[in-house]
Design an enzyme around this catalytic site. Structure first.
Site, PDB file in Angstrom:
ATOM      1  CG  HIS A  78      -0.689   0.383   2.613  1.00  0.00           C
ATOM      2  ND1 HIS A  78      -0.529   1.398   3.252  1.00  0.00           N
ATOM      3  CD2 HIS A  78      -0.371  -0.897   3.244  1.00  0.00           C
ATOM      4  CE1 HIS A  78      -0.057   0.988   4.486  1.00  0.00           C
ATOM      5  NE2 HIS A  78       0.416  -0.294   4.726  1.00  0.00           N
ATOM      6  CG  ASP A  84       2.165   0.436   7.594  1.00  0.00           C
ATOM      7  OD1 ASP A  84       1.797  -0.019   6.929  1.00  0.00           O
ATOM      8  OD2 ASP A  84       0.935   0.258   8.431  1.00  0.00           O
ATOM      9  CD  GLU A 109      -3.147  -1.601   4.497  1.00  0.00           C
ATOM     10  OE1 GLU A 109      -3.494  -2.845   5.640  1.00  0.00           O
ATOM     11  OE2 GLU A 109      -2.775  -0.296   5.498  1.00  0.00           O
ATOM     12  CD  GLU A 110      -2.079   2.245   7.904  1.00  0.00           C
ATOM     13  OE1 GLU A 110      -2.998   1.920   8.477  1.00  0.00           O
ATOM     14  OE2 GLU A 110      -0.385   1.933   7.133  1.00  0.00           O
ATOM     15  CG  ASP A 140       1.490  -4.020   5.420  1.00  0.00           C
ATOM     16  OD1 ASP A 140       2.305  -2.916   5.757  1.00  0.00           O
ATOM     17  OD2 ASP A 140      -0.041  -3.143   4.842  1.00  0.00           O
ATOM     18  CG  HIS A 146      -0.002   2.393  12.576  1.00  0.00           C
ATOM     19  ND1 HIS A 146      -1.903   1.982  12.174  1.00  0.00           N
ATOM     20  CD2 HIS A 146       0.253   2.100  11.210  1.00  0.00           C
ATOM     21  CE1 HIS A 146      -1.454   1.871  11.180  1.00  0.00           C
ATOM     22  NE2 HIS A 146      -0.439   1.309  10.504  1.00  0.00           N
TER      23      HIS A 146
HETATM   24 CO    CO Z   1      -0.496   0.599   8.808  1.00  0.00          CO
HETATM   25 ZN    ZN Z   2       0.032  -1.593   6.318  1.00  0.00          ZN
END
Ligand code: CO
Ligand code: ZN
Length: 331
Positions: free
Chosen positions: A63, A164, A194-195, A217, A303
């Site tokens: 992503h 990420d 994606e998130e 990922d 994150h």
């Molecule tokens: Co993420």
């Molecule tokens: Zn991710």
């Protein structure tokens, strides 16, 4: 590859605003693929090769989007209240710097806390862009920003915002560049949103209609002081996902990945992640179902504005992906 990782992680593209990173990636892969297109949701879909007798139609998904914040309200003094785009962590939010899509920088502040041992809630936080009134605030309701941190190279470790999943994008790009031949028809898909719920992977998996799918990922680790009870550590190799919070990887894919890693003498670790999921979940349940798995890059502090990966893990992830795609699958 570090230059590529720096370029990708220093680009701002929170969920729903992936056109900037899409153009960066398109330039990087153009010379190595047969065909590139962008679908209605903004997914960048690159095809390479065609199916030989022992080949399959394989979709890879990494992503392009990153977690971000969206302005919900601007008060009379120019302070911006916001909501999260993706899973925002409250600890460490205050003091973080952000950058809006038009380049406007800001910092996150919080209301006076009565209990200093607790992180402020999202409702108690605001963004300060240096404005003194609603009128001179350059940010409008609905504008989005992402964390603003430069890439940091520690040699054996690398730190950046949006590892990420720009690290997954980097692994896919590097695999495209170094792969010599493949019996498969390959679709390298750089997905959107994606998130916020695997939305880009959902539509692109339907459109590509692959016979096998892998996401690339990040996964979290259990190797930090009093961290989560998890068997994944930085530096022990790419992780082969067995299960996460949203998916049971196809056992045939897990075995194929492990077999391939062992044969190529690439270190790997088995991953069971209790929370969170990846694009592989959306691909697995697309159409009538697609055998799916995930190659994970172990990452600390996922994150947060400073996500850390191990340089050798990243290189071994590229090697494993190339090894997987270079030979017939034989599930
Ligand atoms: Co993420
Ligand atoms: Zn991710």
């Amino acid at each position: 590859m570090k230059n590529l990782i720096q370029k990708l992680t220093e680009t701002f593209s929170p969920s729903g605003n992936e056109t900037v990173i899409c153009e960066v990636i398109r330039k990087e892969i153009k010379a190595f693929v047969d065909d590139v297109s962008v679908d209605a949701l903004g997914n960048l879909i690159a095809r390479k090769g065609s199916k030989s007798k022992n080949g399959l139609k394989i979709m890879l998904a990494g992503h392009m989007d990153e977690i971000g914040l969206m302005a919900t309200h601007i008060d009379g003094n120019g302070f911006i209240r916001f909501t999260g785009l993706g899973g925002i962590r409250l600890t460490g939010l205050t003091g973080s710097r952000v950058r809006f899509m038009d380049g406007t920088p800001g910092i996150i502040g919080a209301e006076r806390l009565t209990d200093l041992t607790k992180a402020p809630s999202l409702e108690q936080c605001f963004i300060d862009v240096g404005a003194s009134s609603r009128k001179d605030c350059p940010v409008k309701v609905g504008d989005v920003c992402a964390f603003d941190r430069p890439f940091l190279d520690l040699g054996n470790r690398m730190i950046a915002k949006s590892m990420d999943d720009r690290i997954g994008c980097a692994v896919m790009i590097e695999a495209l560049r170094t792969m010599k031949a493949s019996p498969h028809e390959l679709y390298f898909v750089f997905t959107t949103q994606e998130e916020v719920g695997l939305r880009g992977a959902t539509t692109s998996a339907f459109g590509v209609d692959p016979e096998l799918a892998l996401s690339v990922d990040v996964t979290t680790t259990g190797d930090t002081p009093k961290g989560s009870k998890m068997e994944v550590s930085l530096g022990n190799g790419p992780a082969v996902k067995v299960k996460d919070g949203g998916m049971l990887a196809d056992p045939r894919i897990v075995n194929w990945m492990i077999r391939t890693a062992e044969k190529a003498k690439i270190p790997f670790q088995r991953e069971v992640l209790e929370g969170g999921t990846t694009d592989a979940r959306a691909m697995q349940v697309a159409r009538a179902g697609i055998p799916s798995g995930c190659l994970s890059v172990p990452t600390r502090y996922v994150h947060s504005p400073s996500e850390m990966v191990d340089t050798a893990d990243v290189q071994n992830s590229v090697k494993l992906l190339v090894a997987l795609l270079s030979a017939p699958v034989g599930l």
